[in-house]
Design a protein around this motif. Structure first.
Motif, PDB file in Angstrom:
ATOM      1  N   TYR A  76      24.837 -56.219 -11.980  1.00 49.90           N
ATOM      2  CA  TYR A  76      23.984 -57.573 -12.213  1.00 49.90           C
ATOM      3  C   TYR A  76      23.832 -57.447 -13.758  1.00 49.90           C
ATOM      4  O   TYR A  76      23.445 -56.470 -14.275  1.00 49.90           O
ATOM      5  CB  TYR A  76      22.701 -57.363 -11.553  1.00 49.90           C
ATOM      6  CG  TYR A  76      21.778 -58.497 -11.818  1.00 49.90           C
ATOM      7  CD1 TYR A  76      22.001 -59.996 -11.242  1.00 49.90           C
ATOM      8  CD2 TYR A  76      20.519 -58.555 -12.768  1.00 49.90           C
ATOM      9  CE1 TYR A  76      21.296 -60.880 -11.761  1.00 49.90           C
ATOM     10  CE2 TYR A  76      19.937 -59.596 -13.299  1.00 49.90           C
ATOM     11  CZ  TYR A  76      20.424 -60.792 -12.560  1.00 49.90           C
ATOM     12  OH  TYR A  76      19.415 -62.064 -13.073  1.00 49.90           O
TER      13      TYR A  76
ATOM     14  N   TYR B  28      29.238 -58.671   1.224  1.00 54.14           N
ATOM     15  CA  TYR B  28      27.904 -58.296   0.717  1.00 54.14           C
ATOM     16  C   TYR B  28      26.814 -59.517   1.485  1.00 54.14           C
ATOM     17  O   TYR B  28      27.193 -60.431   1.755  1.00 54.14           O
ATOM     18  CB  TYR B  28      27.796 -58.923  -0.895  1.00 54.14           C
ATOM     19  CG  TYR B  28      28.632 -57.861  -1.947  1.00 54.14           C
ATOM     20  CD1 TYR B  28      28.041 -56.908  -2.472  1.00 54.14           C
ATOM     21  CD2 TYR B  28      30.089 -57.999  -1.756  1.00 54.14           C
ATOM     22  CE1 TYR B  28      28.844 -56.067  -3.355  1.00 54.14           C
ATOM     23  CE2 TYR B  28      30.855 -56.917  -2.496  1.00 54.14           C
ATOM     24  CZ  TYR B  28      30.093 -56.231  -3.275  1.00 54.14           C
ATOM     25  OH  TYR B  28      30.797 -55.306  -3.917  1.00 54.14           O
ATOM     26  N   TYR B  29      25.515 -58.842   1.326  1.00 56.77           N
ATOM     27  CA  TYR B  29      24.240 -59.762   1.679  1.00 56.77           C
ATOM     28  C   TYR B  29      23.824 -60.259   0.218  1.00 56.77           C
ATOM     29  O   TYR B  29      23.471 -59.626  -0.445  1.00 56.77           O
ATOM     30  CB  TYR B  29      23.525 -59.006   2.377  1.00 56.77           C
ATOM     31  CG  TYR B  29      22.138 -59.698   2.649  1.00 56.77           C
ATOM     32  CD1 TYR B  29      22.132 -60.687   3.615  1.00 56.77           C
ATOM     33  CD2 TYR B  29      20.952 -59.744   1.787  1.00 56.77           C
ATOM     34  CE1 TYR B  29      20.859 -61.591   3.971  1.00 56.77           C
ATOM     35  CE2 TYR B  29      19.784 -60.376   2.018  1.00 56.77           C
ATOM     36  CZ  TYR B  29      19.799 -61.244   2.984  1.00 56.77           C
ATOM     37  OH  TYR B  29      18.487 -61.892   3.247  1.00 56.77           O
ATOM     38  N   VAL B  30      23.813 -61.512   0.057  1.00 56.81           N
ATOM     39  CA  VAL B  30      23.138 -62.019  -1.242  1.00 56.81           C
ATOM     40  C   VAL B  30      21.699 -63.097  -0.779  1.00 56.81           C
ATOM     41  O   VAL B  30      21.998 -63.636   0.088  1.00 56.81           O
ATOM     42  CB  VAL B  30      24.219 -63.263  -1.883  1.00 56.81           C
ATOM     43  CG1 VAL B  30      23.636 -63.670  -3.137  1.00 56.81           C
ATOM     44  CG2 VAL B  30      25.380 -62.285  -2.388  1.00 56.81           C
TER      45      VAL B  30
ATOM     46  N   SER C  84      18.190 -65.248  -2.520  1.00 56.32           N
ATOM     47  CA  SER C  84      17.352 -65.682  -3.835  1.00 56.32           C
ATOM     48  C   SER C  84      16.287 -66.613  -3.249  1.00 56.32           C
ATOM     49  O   SER C  84      16.379 -67.203  -2.036  1.00 56.32           O
ATOM     50  CB  SER C  84      18.360 -66.284  -4.790  1.00 56.32           C
ATOM     51  OG  SER C  84      17.511 -66.646  -5.616  1.00 56.32           O
TER      52      SER C  84
ATOM     53  N   ILE D 146      23.491 -70.800  -3.698  1.00 61.25           N
ATOM     54  CA  ILE D 146      24.334 -69.624  -3.918  1.00 61.25           C
ATOM     55  C   ILE D 146      25.664 -70.136  -4.540  1.00 61.25           C
ATOM     56  O   ILE D 146      26.309 -70.727  -3.576  1.00 61.25           O
ATOM     57  CB  ILE D 146      24.476 -68.537  -2.928  1.00 61.25           C
ATOM     58  CG1 ILE D 146      23.191 -68.120  -2.480  1.00 61.25           C
ATOM     59  CG2 ILE D 146      25.316 -67.347  -3.462  1.00 61.25           C
ATOM     60  CD1 ILE D 146      23.007 -67.136  -1.350  1.00 61.25           C
TER      61      ILE D 146
ATOM     62  N   SER E 240      20.027 -67.323   1.795  1.00 63.34           N
ATOM     63  CA  SER E 240      20.706 -66.111   1.891  1.00 63.34           C
ATOM     64  C   SER E 240      22.006 -66.336   2.742  1.00 63.34           C
ATOM     65  O   SER E 240      22.122 -67.246   3.690  1.00 63.34           O
ATOM     66  CB  SER E 240      19.827 -65.073   2.684  1.00 63.34           C
ATOM     67  OG  SER E 240      19.440 -65.657   4.113  1.00 63.34           O
TER      68      SER E 240
ATOM     69  N   GLU F 259      18.897 -61.104  -5.288  1.00 60.46           N
ATOM     70  CA  GLU F 259      19.360 -59.685  -5.038  1.00 60.46           C
ATOM     71  C   GLU F 259      20.377 -59.802  -4.151  1.00 60.46           C
ATOM     72  O   GLU F 259      20.708 -60.833  -3.461  1.00 60.46           O
ATOM     73  CB  GLU F 259      17.926 -59.020  -3.918  1.00 60.46           C
ATOM     74  CG  GLU F 259      17.550 -59.877  -2.922  1.00 60.46           C
ATOM     75  CD  GLU F 259      16.197 -60.315  -2.710  1.00 60.46           C
ATOM     76  OE1 GLU F 259      15.274 -59.845  -3.612  1.00 60.46           O
ATOM     77  OE2 GLU F 259      15.846 -60.989  -2.041  1.00 60.46           O
ATOM     78  N   ALA F 260      21.088 -58.752  -3.850  1.00 63.25           N
ATOM     79  CA  ALA F 260      22.342 -58.331  -3.354  1.00 63.25           C
ATOM     80  C   ALA F 260      22.686 -57.073  -2.953  1.00 63.25           C
ATOM     81  O   ALA F 260      22.155 -56.171  -3.695  1.00 63.25           O
ATOM     82  CB  ALA F 260      23.756 -59.148  -4.065  1.00 63.25           C
TER      83      ALA F 260
ATOM     84  N   LYS G   3      25.902 -54.332  -1.003  1.00 62.09           N
ATOM     85  CA  LYS G   3      27.204 -54.362  -0.233  1.00 62.09           C
ATOM     86  C   LYS G   3      26.991 -53.902   1.252  1.00 62.09           C
ATOM     87  O   LYS G   3      26.262 -53.001   1.300  1.00 62.09           O
ATOM     88  CB  LYS G   3      28.411 -53.560  -1.038  1.00 62.09           C
ATOM     89  CG  LYS G   3      29.490 -53.517  -0.544  1.00 62.09           C
ATOM     90  CD  LYS G   3      30.469 -52.750  -1.352  1.00 62.09           C
ATOM     91  CE  LYS G   3      31.787 -52.742  -0.605  1.00 62.09           C
ATOM     92  NZ  LYS G   3      32.827 -52.036  -0.823  1.00 62.09           N
TER      93      LYS G   3
END
Length: 177
Positions: free
Chosen positions: A74, A89-91, A93, A111, A137, A172-173, A175
């Motif tokens: 980041y 990846y889990y992303v 916000s 996103i 998300s 946030e994210a 792997k």
């Protein structure tokens, strides 16, 4: 289904008779003293300053304060997430929006990967002067070097609030694989 019983386990003793083959088990926990190449890749950043939003104009949301960044993925100067390795990846916000006008309004958070929206969420608030927390998300298959950013907008002008209820404006994210 298999059941495992542990010696000296009070909860198991209340529920079932201990099995004749039960064993004492020792669990070792590594609290991060040594890190290896399999460490979790993750970050979380939050908003430090309020950000103005003009009606119906998408704006890149800035997240200036890194709470943590494992794997150096980041950049808080540009508010971008760039995975160093390909994978799933889990992303997520969210942002808190405060309208300038006493009207119902809609907010949206996106996103954006390499300039293209890959996930979004809308919230409509018909209650005047009510703060809105909008969240998005997604689980994404990202390539090393992808540029992941967060954009927001509203149908009325207002402010993305930096400090509200446990810092609700965040990015946030991590792997997954």
């Amino acid at each position: 289904m298999k059941y495992y019983y542990y010696k000296n386990d009070v909860a198991a003793a209340r529920c079932r008779k201990p099995h004749k083959d039960c064993k004492d088990i020792t669990i070792n926990v590594d609290c991060g003293k040594k890190r290896d190449k399999d460490e979790t890749v993750a970050f979380r950043a939050v908003k430090e300053t309020n950000q103005t939003v003009q009606a119906n104009v998408p704006v890149k949301i800035t997240f200036e304060e890194e709470q943590f960044d494992f794997g150096n993925i980041y950049n808080n100067t540009t508010s971008t997430f760039v995975p160093r390795e390909s994978g799933v990846y889990y992303v997520a916000s969210s942002f808190t929006f405060s309208p300038n006008n006493n009207v119902g309004y809609r907010t949206r958070v996106d996103i954006v990967v390499n300039g293209t929206t890959v996930a979004a969420d809308n919230d409509f608030w018909n209650l005047p002067n009510v703060l809105n927390i909008v969240h998005v998300s997604a689980v994404l298959n990202l390539q090393a070097g992808d540029l992941v950013e967060i954009f927001g907008q509203s149908t009325t002008s207002g402010t993305i609030v930096s400090d509200f209820e446990a810092i609700s404006t965040s990015f946030e994210a991590f792997k997954v694989s």
